[in-house]
Every structure is written in C-alpha cells, then in structure tokens.
Design an enzyme around this catalytic site. Sequence first.
Site, short mmCIF file in Angstrom:
data_model
loop_
_atom_site.label_atom_id
_atom_site.label_comp_id
_atom_site.label_asym_id
_atom_site.label_seq_id
_atom_site.Cartn_x
_atom_site.Cartn_y
_atom_site.Cartn_z
N ASN A 2 -6.97 4.45 8.16
CA ASN A 2 -6.51 3.06 8.11
C ASN A 2 -7.13 2.37 6.90
O ASN A 2 -8.29 2.65 6.54
CB ASN A 2 -6.98 2.34 9.39
CG ASN A 2 -6.59 0.87 9.42
OD1 ASN A 2 -5.47 0.50 9.11
ND2 ASN A 2 -7.53 0.02 9.81
N ASN B 299 0.83 -1.21 0.00
CA ASN B 299 0.00 0.00 0.00
C ASN B 299 0.86 1.26 0.00
O ASN B 299 0.53 2.24 -0.68
CB ASN B 299 -0.96 -0.01 1.19
CG ASN B 299 -2.19 -0.84 0.91
OD1 ASN B 299 -3.07 -0.44 0.17
ND2 ASN B 299 -2.23 -2.04 1.49
N LYS C 243 -0.74 -3.38 20.82
CA LYS C 243 -0.82 -1.94 21.08
C LYS C 243 0.55 -1.46 21.52
O LYS C 243 1.50 -2.26 21.60
CB LYS C 243 -1.87 -1.64 22.14
CG LYS C 243 -1.54 -2.23 23.50
CD LYS C 243 -2.55 -1.80 24.55
CE LYS C 243 -2.10 -2.27 25.93
NZ LYS C 243 -2.95 -1.84 27.02
N HIS D 248 -8.28 -1.36 5.57
CA HIS D 248 -8.58 -2.68 6.13
C HIS D 248 -9.15 -3.58 5.03
O HIS D 248 -10.00 -3.15 4.25
CB HIS D 248 -9.59 -2.54 7.28
CG HIS D 248 -9.89 -3.86 7.94
ND1 HIS D 248 -9.01 -4.44 8.84
CD2 HIS D 248 -10.93 -4.72 7.79
CE1 HIS D 248 -9.52 -5.60 9.22
NE2 HIS D 248 -10.68 -5.80 8.61
#
Length: 204
Positions: free
Chosen positions: A116, A21, A72, A118
Amino acid sequence: MADPASPPLRLGILGSGKGSNCGAIIEAIETGQLNARIACVISDVPDAGILTLAQSHGVPAFHLPPGKFKTKLPPEIEQRLADALLHYGVELVVLAGYMRMVKEPLLQSFPNRIINVHPSLLPQHPGLRAWEQSIRAGDKITGCTVHCVDAGMDTGPILAQQTVPVRPDDTPETLHARIQSAEHALLPMVIGWFAAGGPDAPRH
Ligand code: GAR
C-alpha cells in the site's frame, strides 16, 4: 533499467480515485524502468479515473461493487476480488489509493504480497486525508510510505519512506501534490524490488 531477462512481475492494482500512482507505474513500465506488467486494475468506485486511465493503456480494468460497508468489503465480495486477481495471474497486489481495509480472504490469497502507498510517514497519520492531519499537527516534515498490508489500518511492515517538507504557506492541495510527486517515485521503486526478487519476495 529493469532486467529484461526475467518475466515481468504481474501486478493487480486496486484503486478508488484518479489513479495518478497507477499512472506512475504505467510510465515506469512503458519507459523500461520497471520489469512488470499490469494484469488488471479493479476499483470499488464505478467512475474512478483509475479505470479510464488503465483502459486507455490497454489494461483490463473494471468496477467490482463493494457491498454495503464504507471502509471494508463483506467477506464474500472480498473473496470475489481475490478470485479475480488470481484469475488474472497476479503476483503482487498494489493498493494505489484504495480506500478500503482488506481482510482475511485477500490476505490469505496473497500472503506478504500486498503493498500500500500512504501519504504520510507512518506510523504518523494513518487513515483518511493524512496530508490534512499533517497540517493540523503543525508538522515541518511529512512524506509518504510504502508498506506491506496486514489487517490493520495503514499498519504492516514499512518497506520504504520518502520525506517531504511542509511549507508555511501550504494548503492541503499543495501539500498533497508535493507528497504525490514523492509517491510517484517511491511506489515504482518498491515494486521494482519485488520484480527483482526482494524484499522477501519469492516469485510463484
Ligand atoms: C494517494 O495519495 C495515496 O497515498 C492515498 O490516496 C491517494 C490516491 O491518489 N492513499 C491513502 O490515503 C490510503 N490510506 P491517486 O488515485 O492519484 O493514486
């Protein structure tokens, strides 16, 4: 074509993987389709392909060790990440295959300025390996989503989606490849909206 009259939107790209991407964003910039500049690429994975890809295009790219959690960042490390993005003058943060949830330090530093990509039609199949979830669910149609990031997992307002057919003989690999082709068009398109001043995208 991109409007060359306004200064290029400064992007900070976060990724954990091979960076296809990121490559699509680089191509859109280099071919004049997208009025943006990649200010920096940061990865939580030391040998991620996205880092070598970015470096081969002259983009500052580095590994920021993510600390002890799997999905995280500890707040102090996330604050370092936010500080690094601000240091590079980033205006829009793009999660391009970044496999960690982001929380307050980053969200507060870039309100409504983190997106984002997805590999599913959210809210279906959030989380890991969404294309496999799609095959398991027997979907005939899946796709990809670009959304604003909030503190949830693959939640946050949806900006754009593209459908992709699921073929009866698809393997996880063939389906993911088809979804990624759609991502490579959708993500630069949405970044282009921000570069043009929308959606809800004041430049600062
Ligand atoms: C992409 O398919 C992206 O949608 C997915 O990771 C892949 C990264 O590929 N992201 C997620 O699953 C986030 N929940 P890339 O490194 O080749 O761009």
